[in-house]
Write an enzyme that holds these catalytic residues in place. Sequence first.
Site, PDB file in Angstrom:
ATOM      1  N   ASN A 199      34.025  85.912   3.093  1.00 13.15           N
ATOM      2  CA  ASN A 199      34.397  87.291   2.781  1.00 13.15           C
ATOM      3  C   ASN A 199      33.140  87.983   2.252  1.00 13.15           C
ATOM      4  O   ASN A 199      32.757  87.777   1.111  1.00 13.15           O
ATOM      5  CB  ASN A 199      35.513  87.275   1.724  1.00 13.15           C
ATOM      6  N   TRP A 200      32.519  88.774   3.122  1.00 17.94           N
ATOM      7  CA  TRP A 200      31.229  89.379   2.738  1.00 17.94           C
ATOM      8  C   TRP A 200      31.403  90.576   1.806  1.00 17.94           C
ATOM      9  O   TRP A 200      30.428  91.125   1.317  1.00 17.94           O
ATOM     10  CB  TRP A 200      30.433  89.771   3.996  1.00 17.94           C
ATOM     11  N   LYS A 201      32.621  91.007   1.609  1.00 14.36           N
ATOM     12  CA  LYS A 201      32.916  92.148   0.720  1.00 14.36           C
ATOM     13  C   LYS A 201      32.038  93.346   1.079  1.00 14.36           C
ATOM     14  O   LYS A 201      31.719  93.540   2.242  1.00 14.36           O
ATOM     15  CB  LYS A 201      32.780  91.721  -0.747  1.00 14.36           C
ATOM     16  N   GLY A 210      33.382  83.991  -1.186  1.00 16.70           N
ATOM     17  CA  GLY A 210      32.754  85.286  -1.411  1.00 16.70           C
ATOM     18  C   GLY A 210      31.250  85.123  -1.568  1.00 16.70           C
ATOM     19  O   GLY A 210      30.506  85.074  -0.593  1.00 16.70           O
ATOM     20  N   GLY A 240      34.223  85.244  -8.304  1.00  9.18           N
ATOM     21  CA  GLY A 240      32.932  85.834  -8.667  1.00  9.18           C
ATOM     22  C   GLY A 240      32.486  85.526 -10.087  1.00  9.18           C
ATOM     23  O   GLY A 240      31.547  86.125 -10.592  1.00  9.18           O
ATOM     24  N   GLU A 272      43.745  82.319  -4.609  1.00 10.24           N
ATOM     25  CA  GLU A 272      42.518  82.687  -5.307  1.00 10.24           C
ATOM     26  C   GLU A 272      42.856  83.087  -6.740  1.00 10.24           C
ATOM     27  O   GLU A 272      43.258  84.239  -6.988  1.00 10.24           O
ATOM     28  CB  GLU A 272      41.847  83.873  -4.609  1.00 10.24           C
ATOM     29  N   GLU A 295      40.863  92.089  -5.325  1.00 13.75           N
ATOM     30  CA  GLU A 295      40.094  93.316  -5.575  1.00 13.75           C
ATOM     31  C   GLU A 295      40.814  94.531  -4.984  1.00 13.75           C
ATOM     32  O   GLU A 295      40.743  95.638  -5.525  1.00 13.75           O
ATOM     33  CB  GLU A 295      38.674  93.169  -5.002  1.00 13.75           C
ATOM     34  N   HIS A 304      43.777  90.974  -0.990  1.00 12.46           N
ATOM     35  CA  HIS A 304      42.752  90.403  -1.867  1.00 12.46           C
ATOM     36  C   HIS A 304      42.908  90.985  -3.270  1.00 12.46           C
ATOM     37  O   HIS A 304      43.254  92.160  -3.429  1.00 12.46           O
ATOM     38  CB  HIS A 304      41.360  90.710  -1.303  1.00 12.46           C
ATOM     39  N   SER A 308      34.789  81.111  -6.496  1.00 14.55           N
ATOM     40  CA  SER A 308      33.560  80.387  -6.842  1.00 14.55           C
ATOM     41  C   SER A 308      33.427  79.045  -6.123  1.00 14.55           C
ATOM     42  O   SER A 308      32.918  78.076  -6.696  1.00 14.55           O
ATOM     43  CB  SER A 308      33.446  80.220  -8.359  1.00 14.55           C
TER      44      SER A 308
HETATM   45  P1  PGA Z   1      33.825  84.179  -4.786  1.00 14.51           P
HETATM   46  O1  PGA Z   1      34.874  85.166  -4.086  1.00 14.51           O
HETATM   47  O2  PGA Z   1      33.609  83.021  -3.861  1.00 14.51           O
HETATM   48  O3  PGA Z   1      32.579  85.019  -4.963  1.00 14.51           O
HETATM   49  O4  PGA Z   1      34.426  83.766  -6.081  1.00 14.51           O
HETATM   50  C1  PGA Z   1      35.992  84.673  -3.389  1.00 14.51           C
HETATM   51  C2  PGA Z   1      36.800  85.818  -2.841  1.00 14.51           C
HETATM   52  O5  PGA Z   1      36.862  86.857  -3.491  1.00 14.51           O
HETATM   53  O6  PGA Z   1      37.392  85.721  -1.747  1.00 14.51           O
END
Ligand code: PGA
Length: 256
Positions: free
Chosen positions: A10-12, A235, A174, A168, A98, A96, A214
């Site tokens: 997931n490149w966000k 991520g 993150g 998640e 976010e 997600h 993470s």
């Molecule tokens: P992260 O993000 O690996 O940076 O914790 C995972 C995600 O949000 O899908």
Amino acid sequence: MSRKFLIAGNWKMNKTTDEALDLAREIHAEVGAQGNVQVVVCPPYTSLAEVSGELESSQVAVGSQNMHHEPSGAYTGEISAEMLRQSFISFVILGHSERRQFFGETNESVNLKILAAVANNLKPIYCIGETLEQREAGQTLEVVRTQMSVGLANFPSDQVDNLVIAYEPVWAIGTGKTATDEMAQEVHADVRAALQEQFGEDAANGVRILYGGSMKPENATGLLSQPDVDGGLIGGASLTSRAFCGIVQAAIDHGS
Ligand code: PGA
């Protein structure tokens, strides 16, 4: 039942189109030809079509990070499932944390998106997970059960093969804090139990449940060794080919 591992990046909101193409090329070169583990990358909208063109001859699939549930109309700034299909997108991350935290998405609104995705032959990667407050209050399984039942309401049983769940924990995204292998397995097993209740045992046994939060090459093997952890939604570590392909390699080494 054996489930093929799925590792999704997931490149966000990262990578210009040039940077996205570079990363896609590197991933293609390193793991694009192997078929033992399913690999998916989810770039931002602006580079979806070009990344998908770049990866056309590889085994790496492309996913979107979101979409709107309506097929078309006056929804400024939004993108429909059909538009994604036309760009040869096969997966879509939905719900997600976010999107829930910053853009007001709810289990109900994500449910509409999930139904629209499968109606358009897109495979939803449905994200669920508890906040730190909810975990500390002992509400993790209850929160996840509600996310499952509301988010998957009316999900067509003949489409269960196309469903992917990503657990998640919000406090692990993150932050560098990862759920322990046992914490992840406990929730994944309960998610599978919820799937069994809704769709029956055989169908539930075929659904991939990814862990996200993470995940990196150093902790991937332990997490992927858990019986109900069928891959990862990555991520931060998906933004360099070295880290991302390291996780894919951990999945290949572990087998499914
Ligand atoms: P992260 O993000 O690996 O940076 O914790 C995972 C995600 O949000 O899908």
